[in-house]
Design a protein around this motif. Sequence first.
Motif, mmCIF file in Angstrom:
data_model
loop_
_atom_site.group_PDB
_atom_site.id
_atom_site.type_symbol
_atom_site.label_atom_id
_atom_site.label_comp_id
_atom_site.label_asym_id
_atom_site.label_seq_id
_atom_site.Cartn_x
_atom_site.Cartn_y
_atom_site.Cartn_z
ATOM 1 N N GLU A 1 0.813 -1.215 0.000
ATOM 2 C CA GLU A 1 0.000 0.000 0.000
ATOM 3 C C GLU A 1 0.848 1.268 0.000
ATOM 4 O OE1 GLU A 1 -3.338 -0.129 -0.298
ATOM 5 O OE2 GLU A 1 -2.978 -2.281 -0.512
ATOM 6 N N THR A 2 2.164 1.126 -0.049
ATOM 7 C CA THR A 2 3.068 2.271 0.019
ATOM 8 C C THR A 2 3.578 2.629 -1.370
ATOM 9 O OG1 THR A 2 3.772 1.696 2.267
ATOM 10 C CG2 THR A 2 5.234 3.123 0.993
ATOM 11 N N THR A 3 3.507 3.906 -1.702
ATOM 12 C CA THR A 3 4.045 4.411 -2.961
ATOM 13 C C THR A 3 5.274 5.254 -2.669
ATOM 14 O OG1 THR A 3 1.865 4.469 -4.006
ATOM 15 C CG2 THR A 3 3.581 5.822 -4.997
ATOM 16 N N ILE A 4 6.352 4.969 -3.379
ATOM 17 C CA ILE A 4 7.605 5.705 -3.214
ATOM 18 C C ILE A 4 7.978 6.304 -4.569
ATOM 19 C CG2 ILE A 4 10.042 5.560 -2.596
ATOM 20 C CD1 ILE A 4 9.313 3.103 -0.886
ATOM 21 N N ASP A 5 8.099 7.630 -4.600
ATOM 22 C CA ASP A 5 8.540 8.331 -5.802
ATOM 23 C C ASP A 5 9.910 8.934 -5.560
ATOM 24 O OD1 ASP A 5 6.048 8.490 -7.643
ATOM 25 O OD2 ASP A 5 5.268 9.161 -5.711
ATOM 26 N N THR A 6 10.787 8.871 -6.556
ATOM 27 C CA THR A 6 11.996 9.678 -6.508
ATOM 28 C C THR A 6 11.810 10.847 -7.454
ATOM 29 O OG1 THR A 6 13.128 8.368 -8.206
ATOM 30 C CG2 THR A 6 13.482 7.734 -5.904
ATOM 31 N N LEU A 7 12.046 12.048 -6.932
ATOM 32 C CA LEU A 7 11.825 13.285 -7.673
ATOM 33 C C LEU A 7 13.152 13.992 -7.889
ATOM 34 C CD1 LEU A 7 8.669 14.648 -5.814
ATOM 35 C CD2 LEU A 7 8.768 13.286 -7.904
ATOM 36 N N LEU B 1 10.091 10.572 -2.022
ATOM 37 C CA LEU B 1 8.797 10.881 -1.423
ATOM 38 C C LEU B 1 8.060 9.576 -1.159
ATOM 39 C CD1 LEU B 1 6.489 13.020 -0.765
ATOM 40 C CD2 LEU B 1 5.728 12.624 -3.121
ATOM 41 N N LEU B 2 7.639 9.355 0.077
ATOM 42 C CA LEU B 2 6.911 8.140 0.466
ATOM 43 C C LEU B 2 5.506 8.521 0.915
ATOM 44 C CD1 LEU B 2 8.107 5.192 2.686
ATOM 45 C CD2 LEU B 2 6.042 6.440 3.328
ATOM 46 N N ARG B 3 4.525 7.786 0.405
ATOM 47 C CA ARG B 3 3.133 7.970 0.825
ATOM 48 C C ARG B 3 2.515 6.613 1.119
ATOM 49 N NH1 ARG B 3 1.242 11.598 -4.193
ATOM 50 N NH2 ARG B 3 2.824 10.294 -5.200
ATOM 51 N N ASP B 4 2.037 6.456 2.352
ATOM 52 C CA ASP B 4 1.470 5.164 2.753
ATOM 53 C C ASP B 4 -0.002 5.257 3.136
ATOM 54 O OD1 ASP B 4 1.473 6.376 5.253
ATOM 55 O OD2 ASP B 4 2.982 5.044 6.133
ATOM 56 N N GLY B 5 -0.654 6.379 2.822
ATOM 57 C CA GLY B 5 -2.052 6.561 3.175
ATOM 58 C C GLY B 5 -2.239 7.273 4.493
ATOM 59 N N THR B 6 -1.197 7.251 5.338
ATOM 60 C CA THR B 6 -1.229 7.968 6.614
ATOM 61 C C THR B 6 -0.179 9.068 6.634
ATOM 62 O OG1 THR B 6 -1.999 6.004 7.797
ATOM 63 C CG2 THR B 6 -0.989 7.751 9.121
ATOM 64 N N ILE C 1 13.069 0.591 4.072
ATOM 65 C CA ILE C 1 11.635 0.841 4.006
ATOM 66 C C ILE C 1 10.950 -0.473 3.679
ATOM 67 C CG2 ILE C 1 9.816 2.157 2.857
ATOM 68 C CD1 ILE C 1 12.049 4.188 2.072
ATOM 69 N N ARG C 2 10.032 -0.887 4.530
ATOM 70 C CA ARG C 2 9.434 -2.215 4.390
ATOM 71 C C ARG C 2 7.914 -2.127 4.441
ATOM 72 N NH1 ARG C 2 11.189 -7.236 4.341
ATOM 73 N NH2 ARG C 2 13.327 -6.536 4.718
ATOM 74 N N SER C 3 7.264 -2.889 3.563
ATOM 75 C CA SER C 3 5.810 -3.020 3.577
ATOM 76 C C SER C 3 5.480 -4.476 3.296
ATOM 77 C CB SER C 3 5.171 -2.111 2.525
ATOM 78 O OG SER C 3 3.760 -2.253 2.519
ATOM 79 N N GLY C 4 4.970 -5.165 4.284
ATOM 80 C CA GLY C 4 4.708 -6.587 4.134
ATOM 81 C C GLY C 4 5.996 -7.341 3.901
ATOM 82 N N ASN C 5 6.053 -8.113 2.829
ATOM 83 C CA ASN C 5 7.243 -8.905 2.510
ATOM 84 C C ASN C 5 8.184 -8.210 1.530
ATOM 85 O OD1 ASN C 5 6.412 -11.095 4.119
ATOM 86 N ND2 ASN C 5 5.083 -11.853 2.478
#
Length: 302
Positions: A35-41, A81-86, A221-225
């Motif tokens: 559920e995490t989106t990571i963008d490099t800008l 830039l990291l966005r995880d909904g929170t 940076i970890r989300s699930g597996n």
Amino acid sequence: MQITRRRLMTGAVALGAMGALPRLGFSATTITLGETTIDTLSDGHLVLPTEFVSPNPGAIEMLAKFGITTPQVEAPCNVTLLRDGTNTVLFDVGAGPDFMPTAGKLSAALDALGVTPEDITHVVFTHAHPDHLWGVLDEFDEPIFANAQHMMGRAERDFWLSPEAATQMPHGREVFAAGALRRLSVLEDRLATFEDSEEILPGIGARASTGHTPGHMAFEIRSGNTAVMLTGDAIGNGHLAFAVPDWISGSDQDGETGISTRLGLLAELSASGLPMIGYHLPEGGIGRVERAGDAYRFVAEI
């Protein structure tokens, strides 16, 4: 995990596979971890003398193998830039307008992505060099990311706030200390610190990676597996840092410690296959490390 590359134009977003990007675009590479989106800008790029990349006498010959035949090297600057909904988290903030005219482009890249400074909930610093810290204040010396909690490793903060910092800078880089002191002093009441191995936010673990600066931090940076390693400047470029990782980097404050840190990260990343994000690596900085004989190579994932 899905990785895509985009070219962002002010006022528009162009999707699709891109080749060489024009200077007027703002590139973004995106990783999706659950559920995490990571963008490099792109914050633009730095123009560095060869000796800043490496003082080794063989550096010019080695760089020529990568097609770099000028006395200067262009180093891309990738802000994450990291966005995880929170949380909406920026890792480093670019150079701002006071360092190099070729850098300081983060605000345009955020605009193109539809993210405002007020949206940022956390600003996390790998270290306090100009191209990572100096974009934190506006022209009135007010924090640009006014709603954000700012975070930095304790050892890094303590070094740059100490009166000895300027005396420990290599000749010609004393301004680094003055610039860091000015900005960190403004941020002091909103700057939280953390330690090595601390989970600073859900799914974000700090990892000491010193040498480039006394308190430089990388982050897993970890989300699930799924996971990615953000290495900051511990792996400082896409050519010599991989091809001759045991050479001193001219940008490292402690060159020998920087070598040890770099070798450890490269060995780990190549063995595990864990993707990485590098601040000064090409193609948005996202890729993997592969063994190449006795050395390594960076394979961008686009």
